[in-house]
Design a protein around this motif. Structure first.
Motif, mmCIF file in Angstrom:
data_model
loop_
_atom_site.group_PDB
_atom_site.id
_atom_site.type_symbol
_atom_site.label_atom_id
_atom_site.label_comp_id
_atom_site.label_asym_id
_atom_site.label_seq_id
_atom_site.Cartn_x
_atom_site.Cartn_y
_atom_site.Cartn_z
ATOM 1 N N ARG A 52 19.901 -11.257 -9.230
ATOM 2 C CA ARG A 52 19.415 -12.629 -9.078
ATOM 3 C C ARG A 52 17.915 -12.494 -8.929
ATOM 4 N NH1 ARG A 52 23.515 -16.158 -5.255
ATOM 5 N NH2 ARG A 52 25.286 -15.950 -6.676
ATOM 6 N N HIS A 53 17.180 -13.146 -9.827
ATOM 7 C CA HIS A 53 15.736 -12.963 -9.822
ATOM 8 C C HIS A 53 15.035 -14.134 -10.500
ATOM 9 C CE1 HIS A 53 16.860 -11.610 -13.833
ATOM 10 N NE2 HIS A 53 15.586 -11.638 -14.180
ATOM 11 N N ALA A 54 13.735 -14.174 -10.331
ATOM 12 C CA ALA A 54 12.867 -15.136 -11.002
ATOM 13 C C ALA A 54 11.579 -14.408 -11.345
ATOM 14 C CB ALA A 54 12.578 -16.339 -10.096
ATOM 15 N N HIS A 55 10.841 -14.921 -12.315
ATOM 16 C CA HIS A 55 9.575 -14.315 -12.715
ATOM 17 C C HIS A 55 8.655 -15.383 -13.287
ATOM 18 C CE1 HIS A 55 12.118 -14.350 -16.239
ATOM 19 N NE2 HIS A 55 12.852 -13.399 -15.711
ATOM 20 N N THR A 72 22.490 -20.134 -11.988
ATOM 21 C CA THR A 72 21.199 -20.675 -11.580
ATOM 22 C C THR A 72 21.399 -21.322 -10.211
ATOM 23 O OG1 THR A 72 21.463 -22.906 -12.496
ATOM 24 C CG2 THR A 72 20.610 -21.199 -13.995
ATOM 25 N N VAL A 73 20.327 -21.689 -9.573
ATOM 26 C CA VAL A 73 20.414 -22.323 -8.261
ATOM 27 C C VAL A 73 21.225 -23.612 -8.335
ATOM 28 C CG1 VAL A 73 19.041 -23.384 -6.418
ATOM 29 C CG2 VAL A 73 18.260 -21.266 -7.484
ATOM 30 N N ASP A 90 9.676 -19.032 -13.174
ATOM 31 C CA ASP A 90 10.046 -19.187 -11.765
ATOM 32 C C ASP A 90 11.435 -19.779 -11.536
ATOM 33 O OD1 ASP A 90 7.525 -18.117 -10.936
ATOM 34 O OD2 ASP A 90 6.639 -20.059 -11.401
ATOM 35 N N GLU A 91 12.303 -19.812 -12.544
ATOM 36 C CA GLU A 91 13.681 -20.269 -12.364
ATOM 37 C C GLU A 91 14.552 -19.072 -11.963
ATOM 38 O OE1 GLU A 91 14.596 -24.085 -15.120
ATOM 39 O OE2 GLU A 91 14.632 -22.174 -16.177
ATOM 40 N N GLU A 92 15.171 -19.168 -10.793
ATOM 41 C CA GLU A 92 16.041 -18.086 -10.347
ATOM 42 C C GLU A 92 17.314 -18.086 -11.200
ATOM 43 O OE1 GLU A 92 17.864 -16.146 -6.273
ATOM 44 O OE2 GLU A 92 16.929 -18.122 -6.184
ATOM 45 N N HIS A 93 17.739 -16.888 -11.634
ATOM 46 C CA HIS A 93 18.878 -16.776 -12.537
ATOM 47 C C HIS A 93 19.523 -15.402 -12.442
ATOM 48 C CE1 HIS A 93 15.356 -15.241 -14.637
ATOM 49 N NE2 HIS A 93 16.171 -14.506 -15.370
ATOM 50 N N GLN A 94 20.746 -15.317 -12.974
ATOM 51 C CA GLN A 94 21.474 -14.056 -13.037
ATOM 52 C C GLN A 94 22.488 -14.145 -14.174
ATOM 53 O OE1 GLN A 94 24.538 -13.201 -10.058
ATOM 54 N NE2 GLN A 94 23.731 -11.104 -9.914
#
Length: 115
Positions: A52-55, A72-73, A90-94
């Motif tokens: 789970r990350h964002a960039h 996603t969140v 900057d969207e958190e996703h996995q």
């Protein structure tokens, strides 16, 4: 111009915290003459996942094999061949693979490619 076969590109394991069973091929990159984007292909083993990350950069994804989900969140999306995803900055996703694994291409700006 560069013309290659994807099968001829080496695959390397992705080693970072929160990853399980993910391999990556760098298909085209800056050193190949691509001026802006790096094209990668990911193979996620059955029931494997990315962290789970964002960039700070966006990336474009095209699912070409298997099935899985994109967390996603706000919600979870079903992934299967033919699904296209835009992950914004900057969207958190996995990405999570189902029981048959998951394959997808991912395009990122060169600054967003590490490895």
């Amino acid at each position: 111009m560069k013309v290659i076969r994807i099968a001829d590109v080496p695959s390397k394991p992705v080693s970072m915290e929160g990853v399980a069973g993910v391999r990556m091929q760098v298909i085209l990159a800056e050193e190949d003459g691509a001026p802006s984007f790096t094209m990668r292909r990911f193979h996620v083993e059955p029931d494997g996942h990315t962290p789970r990350h964002a960039h700070a950069h966006e990336h474009e994804v095209i699912v070409d094999a298997g099935s899985g989900t994109l967390w996603t969140v706000d919600r979870t999306y079903k992934l299967e061949p033919g699904v296209v995803v835009l992950v914004g900055p900057d969207e958190e996703h996995q990405f999570r693979a189902g029981p048959e694994g998951l394959g997808f291409f991912c395009m990122v700006p060169h600054a967003g490619h590490a490895g």
